[in-house]
Each structure stands twice: as structure tokens, then as C-alpha cells.
Design a protein around this motif. Structure first.
Motif, PDB file in Angstrom:
ATOM      1  N   CYS A   1      27.680 -18.165 -66.409  1.00 34.76           N
ATOM      2  CA  CYS A   1      26.351 -17.848 -65.876  1.00 34.76           C
ATOM      3  C   CYS A   1      26.063 -16.357 -65.888  1.00 34.76           C
ATOM      4  CB  CYS A   1      26.211 -18.374 -64.456  1.00 34.76           C
ATOM      5  SG  CYS A   1      26.343 -20.146 -64.364  1.00 34.76           S
ATOM      6  N   SER A   2      27.084 -15.539 -66.066  1.00 36.17           N
ATOM      7  CA  SER A   2      26.870 -14.085 -66.141  1.00 36.17           C
ATOM      8  C   SER A   2      27.551 -13.573 -67.402  1.00 36.17           C
ATOM      9  CB  SER A   2      27.450 -13.378 -64.923  1.00 36.17           C
ATOM     10  OG  SER A   2      26.872 -13.859 -63.752  1.00 36.17           O
ATOM     11  N   LEU A   3      27.081 -14.095 -68.530  1.00 42.99           N
ATOM     12  CA  LEU A   3      27.775 -13.860 -69.783  1.00 42.99           C
ATOM     13  C   LEU A   3      27.733 -12.390 -70.221  1.00 42.99           C
ATOM     14  CD1 LEU A   3      29.356 -15.500 -71.735  1.00 42.99           C
ATOM     15  CD2 LEU A   3      27.303 -15.965 -73.031  1.00 42.99           C
ATOM     16  N   GLU A   4      26.565 -11.744 -70.076  1.00 43.07           N
ATOM     17  CA  GLU A   4      26.428 -10.379 -70.581  1.00 43.07           C
ATOM     18  C   GLU A   4      27.445  -9.438 -69.952  1.00 43.07           C
ATOM     19  OE1 GLU A   4      22.463  -8.917 -70.197  1.00 43.07           O
ATOM     20  OE2 GLU A   4      21.670 -10.466 -71.493  1.00 43.07           O
ATOM     21  N   ARG A   5      27.491  -9.442 -68.621  1.00 41.99           N
ATOM     22  CA  ARG A   5      28.398  -8.504 -67.970  1.00 41.99           C
ATOM     23  C   ARG A   5      29.849  -8.861 -68.228  1.00 41.99           C
ATOM     24  NH1 ARG A   5      27.816  -9.662 -61.596  1.00 41.99           N
ATOM     25  NH2 ARG A   5      30.027  -9.301 -61.747  1.00 41.99           N
ATOM     26  N   GLY A   6      30.115 -10.160 -68.387  1.00 41.84           N
ATOM     27  CA  GLY A   6      31.476 -10.562 -68.713  1.00 41.84           C
ATOM     28  C   GLY A   6      31.864 -10.083 -70.105  1.00 41.84           C
TER      29      GLY A   6
ATOM     30  N   ILE B   1      26.670  -0.479 -64.824  1.00 44.50           N
ATOM     31  CA  ILE B   1      26.338  -1.176 -66.073  1.00 44.50           C
ATOM     32  C   ILE B   1      27.140  -2.475 -66.165  1.00 44.50           C
ATOM     33  CG2 ILE B   1      26.475  -1.058 -68.603  1.00 44.50           C
ATOM     34  CD1 ILE B   1      24.353   0.810 -67.757  1.00 44.50           C
ATOM     35  N   SER B   2      28.455  -2.392 -65.821  1.00 42.19           N
ATOM     36  CA  SER B   2      29.282  -3.595 -65.965  1.00 42.19           C
ATOM     37  C   SER B   2      28.888  -4.670 -64.954  1.00 42.19           C
ATOM     38  CB  SER B   2      30.765  -3.239 -65.847  1.00 42.19           C
ATOM     39  OG  SER B   2      31.019  -2.678 -64.588  1.00 42.19           O
ATOM     40  N   MET B   3      28.129  -4.298 -63.919  1.00 40.96           N
ATOM     41  CA  MET B   3      27.628  -5.311 -62.988  1.00 40.96           C
ATOM     42  C   MET B   3      26.259  -5.818 -63.428  1.00 40.96           C
ATOM     43  SD  MET B   3      28.518  -3.825 -59.252  1.00 40.96           S
ATOM     44  CE  MET B   3      29.792  -4.600 -58.292  1.00 40.96           C
ATOM     45  N   GLY B   4      25.743  -5.244 -64.506  1.00 39.44           N
ATOM     46  CA  GLY B   4      24.468  -5.710 -65.044  1.00 39.44           C
ATOM     47  C   GLY B   4      23.275  -4.854 -64.645  1.00 39.44           C
ATOM     48  N   ILE B   5      23.520  -3.735 -63.922  1.00 37.84           N
ATOM     49  CA  ILE B   5      22.400  -2.863 -63.560  1.00 37.84           C
ATOM     50  C   ILE B   5      22.156  -1.950 -64.756  1.00 37.84           C
ATOM     51  CG2 ILE B   5      21.471  -1.221 -61.866  1.00 37.84           C
ATOM     52  CD1 ILE B   5      23.570  -2.227 -59.905  1.00 37.84           C
ATOM     53  N   CYS B   6      21.366  -2.433 -65.703  1.00 41.50           N
ATOM     54  CA  CYS B   6      21.199  -1.730 -66.975  1.00 41.50           C
ATOM     55  C   CYS B   6      19.707  -1.691 -67.317  1.00 41.50           C
ATOM     56  CB  CYS B   6      21.984  -2.497 -68.035  1.00 41.50           C
ATOM     57  SG  CYS B   6      22.107  -1.648 -69.593  1.00 41.50           S
ATOM     58  N   PRO B   7      19.201  -0.574 -67.872  1.00 37.98           N
ATOM     59  CA  PRO B   7      17.797  -0.533 -68.254  1.00 37.98           C
ATOM     60  C   PRO B   7      17.440  -1.726 -69.145  1.00 37.98           C
ATOM     61  CG  PRO B   7      18.771   1.620 -68.513  1.00 37.98           C
ATOM     62  CD  PRO B   7      19.883   0.686 -68.189  1.00 37.98           C
ATOM     63  N   GLY B   8      16.277  -2.298 -68.914  1.00 34.92           N
ATOM     64  CA  GLY B   8      15.869  -3.457 -69.712  1.00 34.92           C
ATOM     65  C   GLY B   8      16.154  -4.774 -69.000  1.00 34.92           C
ATOM     66  N   GLN B   9      16.949  -4.735 -67.926  1.00 35.05           N
ATOM     67  CA  GLN B   9      17.248  -5.968 -67.183  1.00 35.05           C
ATOM     68  C   GLN B   9      16.224  -6.155 -66.059  1.00 35.05           C
ATOM     69  OE1 GLN B   9      20.175  -8.045 -67.719  1.00 35.05           O
ATOM     70  NE2 GLN B   9      20.106  -6.873 -69.609  1.00 35.05           N
ATOM     71  N   TRP B  10      16.016  -7.404 -65.701  1.00 29.81           N
ATOM     72  CA  TRP B  10      15.117  -7.702 -64.588  1.00 29.81           C
ATOM     73  C   TRP B  10      15.896  -7.668 -63.291  1.00 29.81           C
ATOM     74  CZ3 TRP B  10       9.922  -7.945 -64.954  1.00 29.81           C
ATOM     75  CH2 TRP B  10       9.397  -8.035 -66.257  1.00 29.81           C
ATOM     76  N   ILE B  11      15.240  -7.173 -62.275  1.00 32.13           N
ATOM     77  CA  ILE B  11      15.899  -7.033 -60.972  1.00 32.13           C
ATOM     78  C   ILE B  11      14.929  -7.535 -59.911  1.00 32.13           C
ATOM     79  CG2 ILE B  11      15.065  -4.652 -60.629  1.00 32.13           C
ATOM     80  CD1 ILE B  11      17.662  -3.943 -59.367  1.00 32.13           C
ATOM     81  N   ARG B  12      15.469  -8.170 -58.873  1.00 34.16           N
ATOM     82  CA  ARG B  12      14.588  -8.638 -57.800  1.00 34.16           C
ATOM     83  C   ARG B  12      15.061  -8.023 -56.481  1.00 34.16           C
ATOM     84  NH1 ARG B  12      11.153 -12.854 -56.128  1.00 34.16           N
ATOM     85  NH2 ARG B  12      10.835 -13.601 -58.243  1.00 34.16           N
ATOM     86  N   THR B  13      14.138  -7.432 -55.757  1.00 35.21           N
ATOM     87  CA  THR B  13      14.519  -6.881 -54.453  1.00 35.21           C
ATOM     88  C   THR B  13      14.361  -8.002 -53.435  1.00 35.21           C
ATOM     89  OG1 THR B  13      12.273  -6.039 -54.344  1.00 35.21           O
ATOM     90  CG2 THR B  13      13.981  -4.460 -54.845  1.00 35.21           C
TER      91      THR B  13
END
Lengths: 195, 640
Positions: free
Chosen positions: B98-103, A151-163
Motif C-alpha cells: 500500500c506504500s509502494l513508492e516509499r518502499g 523523502i523516504s516517508m513520502g513527503i516529496c514535491p508532487g505528492q498529495w498531502i492532507r492536513t
């Protein structure tokens, strides 16, 4: 500090608007009893009048057309949140959660919640078969610290991800501007819906 | 938290997620004092630096990057302890615009801890380029803490940051209550009612307990914990996950409220370029091939360029020493021996150390190291070595001491011990100096490949044993790949100097001391006492001249003394005394094992003295076995 000061008044205003629609009442006294923060009531009513969202006559309060629109947004928001949480808890609890969250959550999040609720069942674990940009619908990791890390790296439901590409034993993904290498053990726990 | 009123010194800790520029900020505030690189995990321990600014003296503490307060390794724990220690006045949270949310996710955790906080926003120009304008005042109001944009290279915003740090130290700490759902709130209340006995805010402590933070779990007794777990299981909560999810939701909300998107978000140009380069560098076959090629080129450059510099230095130093009139006096002889030691040591080690650090600096700045990790992870994991350990192993090509410390990024102790075992086979630059500057220099370049091959086979043997013995499970791979950046010459120069400083400050005096000591012992007839008893090892086991025990033993005091002592013991022309095979065996025996004494305390600090002792003895004996076997095999094939 700042956020707390504004919150009470905002909560009261939104509660009033929702109560008028949900309980189909115009009695000021009944609405006051429904409020989460009754101490802000008078100020909230005054502001609603100033903003042209309600009209007051004697002991009753009515929505203006603009007020009806604003109240509609809040009710929809409440229901979207309630609906989302009903998957995990009972109806009463879901209502209580929605009652709190409706005041702090923004439209985009409500929209995402609704979408996630709709899309959750459509997400599939990342397997390297589908490429491009997709919406994370679920992250299912048993290890709570690893979950927190993700989650703290941004892998969170609702986020866009590109493979991006396959590597030996896993794949490269892109979240916003963050490029990550994950192995299949992690990838298989990230459920994504590709349009 | 401590009251800073009336106190003249302000202690400020810089915290943030990895690779957001904490060390950059520290260097911008106080001048170059820590190394900066383009990969997560450069800083593994806290570093302090003092500076007087506008009448206030500041102690800035740089900390290892951490994604959240739920620490997973030793380096992240160091950050948490620095942050929550009572003597810290203000925390500066460095965020990447540029990565405000995770910060902000991390920032919310820090603010919840009740520490007085200032947010410093880095990479603002990049964000503007992306079409994102951050409304610093608005974001600051929402969070209840000041948000200051800065640029460590142009120094823009640093004065403002200092002012805000000063102000924050005088004010009460900010509080922001992330609103969790009713279930979580009721469990938090249950814990708060227990009256947690600690100086930190009880709400924060309750959250840490619910997030299963081992540092806080001891604060609740078993009965309370039972009541809490009962309540949690009754409500079917996955509480740690729910807390993380809602905190991220709040961070996301704040990020949206505090920014203005001018045009539709586009990917940074650097990201697109990085992806393009990675198509080749992370190719399933091309990637590992590139990695192999890189390291071959590295060693080849060291051999050719380093060798040329060494040749030059040696000629100059010999000419200089020849100028000293030889009068047969005791002191003159000591002076000549001391100078021979230092010049030989410097000439043999400096070119390789210097060149390696320049190349390492370049590789780090460009952002290649994490790519190497991706390319070798399958092989490392086959041997049960965590992939992140590769960076530590590469740092080991410089000096084993900081490399041992850098293993703190590995979570499991057993994995760290296994990784540290491998330093017995990773030639530090001093050992590279022996291989390239002594063995190749006197025995011929053709010895280099067989020597590296012998080290490789020995390491492989060891890796297989470790694979058979290790039973634990490795963490899954979750690795951030920073975008490629253009290397900055000034940064590489600073960094190489910081690393080389050790060499100048510690090694050169040791070389002088070693040379003088050898001269003293020799002139008093002490060398014979050392040479005799060890002859069964040198002559018997390894087929080396008995005198070589002196460089082997002195080398253990400081590895760079090995070459210098060899020259001192055998006289200037080593090639005339030792055959190429002897040079080879000498190279093997001095290249495997714990390089020198100064590694022992560092190792013992990281993995305990028992493990250190085991590594020291086993790899030491192993080096003798390998060298002896290699010598005998070479003899069988008719080499001399």
C-alpha cells in the motif's frame, strides 16, 4: 538488467523522433550524428517503421501523422523538464538534463513537473490555517539526512498531502495511507498549494 | 559479496521500512521468536533464527526498520551493518504494497549496494482492496530482482519466497542504475576514478559518500574531498537532496509501471477508521486526559487483579510448605527456606509481570503507543527528553534491561543518557511487585498513592535538574502513526511468553538460589555480619528494622528477591513486624535507583561504563535521600 536492455532502444527511438522535429531535417545521416546511442540506430529505425511512426525513402526519413503526434509528446516532455531545471542550472545544463530524463520520465511526472513549475510559487508553508488536500510544491530542509528521511516517508514535491488536525506544537498529516505527526519546525518547511 | 556456492548455510537478512512486517515474516518462516507490535521501532537489534528448509539450512536475520540507508540512530545503523556485512548471502526487502513508492525508495538504495536481493511484498490483500493490483513479474523485470507476494498469517507465498532466495543466492547480484542528472553523474565518476578501496560496488560507495554517510567518508582523502566539494559548489548543487529527489522520482516511476490501478485510489478503510478514532485520542485536551486515565487504570488493574492472584498464590504455597515435616535438620531448613523464597518471589512478582505484559501486548498491537507519544510529547520536550523515548520508558514498566536497549531509537547519546537516568524512577514490574505485592499487601492499599506520588516528585526534581543542565537541541518531530489494528490473541500470548520466559528462566532459579544462600549464610551466622555495619543506614537514616538490609542487598542481585527475602528475614507475617510507615519507606528506598545488577552490563553496553557508574551512584544515593526525607516528613505529620 531488464531496465538497461530496453532503455538503449527506447532512447534511440525517442531521440530520432525528437531530432526530426527539433532540427527540421530528414537526413538520416544528420540524425544519426545527433543520437546518444548510435549503435541502436538501425534497429530503432526499423522498429519505428514497423510501428508506423516513420516512413523511409532513400536517404531520408519522414514522420507519419502518428509519428508527428508521438514526436510532439517527446518534445513537450523535453521542454517541460528543461523548463523545470532552468530554475537551478543554466540553459545548456538544463537541456542536457532534459535530454537524459526525457527517456525515463513518464507522462504523469512530466505533467507534475509542469504543474510544480507553475505552482511552486503558489505553495505556502503548512501553518494549520488551511485544511484539506493539497499538493506539496517544495520541501526545504537544510539538514540533508532529515531531508532524506522526509523523502523516504513520502513527503516529496508532487505528492498529495492532507492536513488532518492540530496537536500541541504541530499537526497531523496524511500522505496516501501514511499518517504522520509533525511539529511546526517540520511543517513550516513543507510548502503546499491548496486548491 | 560472498559466493554461496558449495556452502550449505544461507544467511538471509530481512530489511525494510518500519512496521512493514519483517518480524512477522521471520516468525512465519521459523516460528515465533521475536516480538511483533504495531509501532515503528519495535525491533532495535538484529535477531537471528535458524531453520532447515528443503535440505538447505537458513539463518534468518531480522533487522530494525529503517526508512533509508542514511541512518539516524543506533538501531538503523545495526540494519545497515547487517545488510552490508560480507557474510550475508541474500537480502529480503519487505515492502508494504500500500506504500509502494516509499518502499521502493529504500529498495533502490539496497539494490544499488549490490547485495543479492529478493523483494517480499506484504499487505497485498489490503492493496487489492484499495483497487491496486501489483504486476509482480513486470515490477521484478524492471528492478532486475524477483518480487514475491506473501501473507505471514496465511503463509501464502512463503515457499515461493524460499525458492527465490535460493535462486538469488546462486545468481549474480542485480544491478539497477538509477539515472542521476549529469552533474551528479560527473561527481560519481570523479569518485569512481579515485579507485575506492572497498568490496562494495564503487558506484554505491560514491553515492554513500555524496549522501554524507559517515561510514564511508573516510574512504576519500582530503584532497579528493576538496576537489569534489569545489566541483559541487561550482555547480551550485545541493547534491544530497538532488540524489534523494531523483531516487524518489525513479521509485515513483517504477511504482506506476509495476501497478495497475483498477479503480480510483481510495483510502484504506482502516485509515479512515484510524482518523476517526484519532479525532478523540489525539484531541488537544482529550488526548492527554485519555493517556493519564489509561495509566491510572493500568496501575489500578494491577493493584486489584494482581493483588487477588497474589493472595491466591500465597495461600496455596503456604499450605504446601506447611506439609513439609519440620525436623530441625539443616537440609530440611534449607529446603523450606529455598521454597519460601521461590514461592514468595513468584507470588509477589508473577501476577504483576504477567498482567502488565498482557496489557502492554494489547496496547502495542492496537497501535496506542505512538498516540501516547503524541499526547505527551510537549511535556517530555519541556524536560528535554526526545518524545520517542516515551515508548522506551513504558517498556521500562516491564523490565529495565530491554528498555535500556530500546533507547537505540534515540539518535543523540546525551539524550539517551538522560533518558536512561529516568529508569531510576520508572518502576519495572519487579518493583511494581514490591509496591503492590509487598508494601500494599502488608501495609495497606492506601500506601500506593503516596508511594507513587513520592516517586513522581523525586522524578520531577530530577527532570528539572536535567532540563537546567541540558543544552542540546532536540530533533524536530516526525513520527509515523500506524493505523489501529485488531489485536491478535495468539500474537499477544506469544509475545507475553517471550517476555515472561526471562522471568521463568532467569528469575525463578535466582529466587531458589537466593533463598538457599540466605539460609546458608543465616545458619552459619553470616547475616549478623551484614546487618550490623549497615544499621546506621537502615535504622538511622530510614527508620527501618536493621534486618531489612538483607532484602535491600539481595534485591540488588535480582529485584524479585526483595520481597522474598523480606518474608524470609522477618518471618511470614511482615505486617506484624513493620509499621505502615516503615513499609512505605522500605518501598521508596527499593523503588528508586538502578533496580538490579543485571541492568549494569546492559547500560554499560549502551552508554559506556562511566555514565553507568555515575547513574548508579547518584541515583542510589538519591534513593536514600528521598526515602529518608519522606520518612522524616511523614514523622513530622504524625504518621507511624
Amino acid at each position: 538488467m531488464g531496465i538497461n536492455r530496453h532503455r538503449a532502444l527506447k532512447v534511440a527511438k525517442e531521440d530520432i523522433l525528437r531530432a526530426i522535429v527539433e532540427f527540421q531535417t530528414d537526413s538520416i545521416e544528420e540524425i544519426r550524428q545527433e543520437l546518444e546511442t548510435p549503435e541502436s540506430f538501425t534497429r530503432a529505425i526499423d522498429q519505428l517503421v514497423t510501428e508506423g511512426l516513420v516512413r523511409i525513402s532513400e536517404r531520408s526519413v519522414r514522420l507519419t501523422p502518428a509519428g508527428e503526434e508521438a514526436a510532439g509528446v517527446i518534445v513537450t516532455r523535453h521542454r517541460a523538464i528543461e523548463d523545470y531545471f532552468r530554475q537551478e542550472v543554466d540553459c545548456e545544463e538544463a537541456h542536457r538534463i532534459a535530454h537524459k530524463l526525457e527517456h525515463v520520465i513518464i507522462e504523469e511526472v512530466v505533467y507534475s513537473l509542469k504543474r510544480i513549475r507553475e505552482l511552486e510559487s503558489k505553495g505556502r508553508p503548512l501553518s494549520g490555517d488551511e485544511w484539506g488536500e493539497g499538493l506539496i510544491t517544495r520541501v526545504d530542509i537544510a539538514d540533508s539526512r532529515l531531508f532524506d528521511r522526509m523523502i523516504s516517508m513520502g513527503i516529496c514535491p508532487g505528492q498529495w498531502i492532507r492536513t488532518i488536525k492540530r496537536i500541541h506544537g504541530g499537526l497531523i498529516i496524511l500522505l496516501g495511507n501514511t499518517q504522520l505527526a509533525v511539529d511546526w519546525e517540520i511543517a513550516s518547511q513543507i510548502e503546499v498549494m491548496f486548491p | 559479496m560472498t559466493a554461496s556456492q558449495g556452502k550449505k548455510t544461507l544467511k538471509v537478512v530481512l530489511v525494510g521500512q518500519p512496521n512493514v512486517g519483517k518480524s512477522c515474516l521471520l516468525n512465519a518462516l521459523v516460528g515465533p521468536c521475536v516480538t511483533i507490535s504495531n509501532y515503528p521501532g519495535t525491533t532495535v537489534e538484529t535477531t537471528q533464527a535458524k531453520r532447515e528448509i528443503g535440505g538447505t539450512s537458513f539463518i534468518f536475520v531480522d533487522s530494525p526498520g529503517t526508512y533509508s540507508l542514511s541512518d539516524r540512530s543506533e538501531d538503523e545503523r545495526a540494519t545497515k551493518h547487517a545488510l552490508l556485512s560480507n557474510d550475508m548471502d541474500v537480502a529480503v526487502i519487505v515492502l508494504d504494497a500500500c506504500s509502494l513508492e516509499r518502499g521502493l525508495y529504500f529498495a533502490l538504495q539496497v539494490i544499488e549496494s549490490g547485495v543479492k536481493t529478493v523483494i517480499a511484498m506484504n499487505f497485498i490483500e489490503d492493496a487489492i482492496e484499495k483497487g491496486i493490483t501489483i504486476e509482480y513479474d513486470r515490477l521484478g523485470r524492471l528492478l532486475g530482482v524477483p518480487v514475491v507476494p506473501f501473507n505471514p498469517f496465511t503463509k501464502r507465498g512463503l515457499d515461493n519466497l524460499i525458492d527465490e532466495i535460493r535462486n538469488a543466492s546462486r545468481l549474480q547480484s542485480a544491478t539497477i542504475d538509477v539515472l542521476y542528472d549529469d552533474h551528479i553523474e560527473s561527481v560519481i565518476s570523479m569518485l569512481i576514478e579515485e579507485g575506492l578501496d572497498i568490496s562494495l560496488p564503487t558506484r554505491f560507495v560514491a553515492l554513500r559518500i555524496l549522501e554524507e554517510d559517515k561510514d564511508f567518508l573516510h574512504l576519500v582523502n582530503k584532497t579528493t574531498m576538496k576537489r569534489i566539494t569545489d566541483k559541487i559548489s561550482k555547480d551550485c548543487l545541493r547534491i544530497t537532496e538532488d540524489i534523494a529527489r531523483m531516487r524518489y522520482g525513479t521509485a515513483s516511476f517504477l511504482a506506476t509501471q509495476g501497478t495497475k490501478i483498477i479503480h480510483r485510489e481510495t483510502r484504506k478503510k482502516e485509515v479512515i477508521d484510524s482518523l476517526r478514532i484519532d479525532r478523540w485520542l489525539l484531541h488537544r485536551f482529550g488526548g492527554p486526559a485519555f493517556t493519564l486515565l489509561f495509566f491510572s487504570a493500568l496501575f489500578y488493574t494491577l493493584l486489584v487483579v494482581g493483588g487477588a492472584i497474589q493472595c491466591l498464590l500465597m495461600t496455596v504455597s503456604e499450605d504446601l510448605i506447611a506439609l513439609i515435616p519440620v525436623d530441625g535438620g539443616f537440609l530440611t531448613q534449607m529446603l523450606i527456606d529455598g521454597l519460601t523464597g521461590v514461592t514468595a518471589g513468584v507470588a509477589m512478582a508473577l501476577p504483576y509481570v504477567f498482567l502488565f505484559y498482557i496489557i502492554l501486548g494489547l496496547t502495542e498491537d492496537i497501535g496506542l503507543l505512538p498516540r501516547f507519544v503524541v499526547n505527551v510529547q510537549r511535556t517530555l520536550r519541556f524536560f528535554h527528553i526526545p518524545e520517542r523515548g516515551f515508548i522506551s520508558l513504558m517498556l521500562g514498566l516491564g523490565c529495565t534491561v530491554p528498555a535500556v536497549t530500546s533507547t537505540r531509537i534515540i539518535r543523540e547519546r546525551d539524550q539517551r543518557v538522560r533518558l536512561i537516568f529516568l529508569y531510576a524512577f520508572v518502576p519495572c514490574s519487579s518493583r511494581l511487585g514490591i509496591i503492590l505485592g509487598v508494601v500494599a499487601f502488608y501495609g495497606g492499599d492506601r500506601l500506593v498513592l503516596p508511594l507513587f506520588a513520592t516517586l513522581g516528585i523525586a522524578a520531577l526534581f530530577w527532570l528539572l535538574i536535567m532540563r537546567i543542565l541540558s543544552k542540546d537541541k532536540l530533533d524536530p518531530i516526525l513520527l509515523e502513526l500506524p493505523t489501529y489494528r485488531r489485536p491478535m490473541i495468539s500474537n499477544i500470548a506469544h509475545k507475553s511468553w517471550l517476555r515472561m520466559r526471562e522471568f521463568v528462566v532467569v528469575v525463578i532459579p535466582l529466587l531458589i538460589l537466593g533463598g538457599v544462600m540466605y539460609s546458608l549464610i543465616d545458619q552459619l551466622g553470616g547475616t549478623a555480619v551484614l546487618i550490623g555495619p549497615f544499621a546506621f543506614v537502615t535504622e538511622g537514616l530510614l527508620g527501618l528494622p536493621a534486618e531489612t538490609i538483607i532484602p535491600i542487598l539481595f534485591g540488588f542481585v535480582q529485584k524479585d528477591l526483595t520481597g522474598a527475602m523480606l518474608v524470609s528475614v522477618l518471618g511470614g507475617d511482615v505486617a506484624a513486624v513493620m509499621t505502615p510507615l516503615q513499609m512505605f519507606t522500605f518501598g521508596v528506598v527499593t523503588s528508586i535507583g538502578i533496580p538490579c545488577m543485571i541492568v549494569l552490563p546492559a547500560m554499560s553496553r549502551e552508554i559506556g561504563w562511566k555514565n553507568t557508574f555515575v547513574i548508579f551512584v547518584t541515583t542510589g544515593l538519591f534513593s536514600l535521600v528521598v526515602a529518608s526525607t519522606a520518612w522524616r516528613i511523614a514523622l513530622l505529620f504524625g504518621f507511624t
